[in-house]
Scaffold this motif. Structure first.
Motif, PDB file in Angstrom:
ATOM      1  N   MET A   1     -17.930  14.292  27.128  1.00  0.00           N
ATOM      2  CA  MET A   1     -18.858  15.597  27.645  1.00  0.00           C
ATOM      3  C   MET A   1     -18.147  16.385  27.574  1.00  0.00           C
ATOM      4  O   MET A   1     -18.220  17.515  27.997  1.00  0.00           O
ATOM      5  N   THR A   2     -16.669  16.125  28.615  1.00  0.00           N
ATOM      6  CA  THR A   2     -16.119  17.218  28.640  1.00  0.00           C
ATOM      7  C   THR A   2     -15.685  17.738  27.971  1.00  0.00           C
ATOM      8  O   THR A   2     -14.987  19.479  28.346  1.00  0.00           O
ATOM      9  N   GLU A   3     -16.267  17.211  26.373  1.00  0.00           N
ATOM     10  CA  GLU A   3     -15.185  18.724  24.906  1.00  0.00           C
ATOM     11  C   GLU A   3     -16.531  19.183  24.655  1.00  0.00           C
ATOM     12  O   GLU A   3     -15.881  20.462  24.178  1.00  0.00           O
ATOM     13  N   PHE A   4     -17.189  19.460  25.330  1.00  0.00           N
ATOM     14  CA  PHE A   4     -18.502  20.804  25.482  1.00  0.00           C
ATOM     15  C   PHE A   4     -18.546  21.569  26.443  1.00  0.00           C
ATOM     16  O   PHE A   4     -18.496  22.907  26.263  1.00  0.00           O
ATOM     17  N   LEU A   5     -18.255  21.328  27.534  1.00  0.00           N
ATOM     18  CA  LEU A   5     -17.613  21.802  28.780  1.00  0.00           C
ATOM     19  C   LEU A   5     -16.721  23.107  28.579  1.00  0.00           C
ATOM     20  O   LEU A   5     -16.957  23.776  28.860  1.00  0.00           O
ATOM     21  N   LEU A   6     -15.461  22.364  28.069  1.00  0.00           N
ATOM     22  CA  LEU A   6     -14.519  23.771  27.566  1.00  0.00           C
ATOM     23  C   LEU A   6     -14.573  24.715  27.038  1.00  0.00           C
ATOM     24  O   LEU A   6     -14.496  25.821  26.765  1.00  0.00           O
ATOM     25  N   PRO A   7     -15.479  24.345  25.507  1.00  0.00           N
ATOM     26  CA  PRO A   7     -15.895  25.322  25.173  1.00  0.00           C
ATOM     27  C   PRO A   7     -17.252  26.318  25.554  1.00  0.00           C
ATOM     28  O   PRO A   7     -16.610  27.113  24.721  1.00  0.00           O
ATOM     29  N   ALA A   8     -17.679  25.875  26.301  1.00  0.00           N
ATOM     30  CA  ALA A   8     -19.293  27.066  27.184  1.00  0.00           C
ATOM     31  C   ALA A   8     -17.988  27.685  27.525  1.00  0.00           C
ATOM     32  O   ALA A   8     -19.096  28.822  27.894  1.00  0.00           O
ATOM     33  N   PHE A   9     -17.199  27.018  28.592  1.00  0.00           N
ATOM     34  CA  PHE A   9     -16.651  28.436  29.457  1.00  0.00           C
ATOM     35  C   PHE A   9     -16.215  29.254  28.452  1.00  0.00           C
ATOM     36  O   PHE A   9     -15.807  30.432  28.881  1.00  0.00           O
ATOM     37  N   LEU A  10     -15.403  28.803  27.268  1.00  0.00           N
ATOM     38  CA  LEU A  10     -14.375  30.239  26.765  1.00  0.00           C
ATOM     39  C   LEU A  10     -15.451  31.070  26.191  1.00  0.00           C
ATOM     40  O   LEU A  10     -15.527  32.099  26.439  1.00  0.00           O
TER      41      LEU A  10
END
Length: 73
Positions: free
Chosen positions: A1-10
């Motif tokens: 799940m954390t692999e989707f959070l970083l691109p979303a914040f970017l």
């Protein structure tokens, strides 16, 4: 799940999205402060303006309009 959070914040921190977020918040506060206009109506009025946008940018703007209208109301 954390692999989707970083691109979303970017995506959230792109300059165009920040400008759209600030414009949406400002417009939402104005819409919420006007008598007779609700947050739902403000989002419904701005949906056609987001058709030409990137889907991410459009959803950011509509979410900002909704949050601003709730605050302004």
């Amino acid at each position: 799940m954390t692999e989707f959070l970083l691109p979303a914040f970017l995506h959230l921190l792109e300059p165009l999205n920040i400008i759209l977020m600030l414009a949406g918040l400002t417009g939402g506060i104005v819409i919420g402060a006007l008598p007779g206009l609700s947050a739902t109506m403000g989002v419904a009025l701005m949906v056609p303006a987001t058709f030409a946008m990137n889907p991410t940018s459009g959803l950011i703007m509509l979410g900002a309009i909704y949050a601003g209208a709730i605050y302004g109301g």
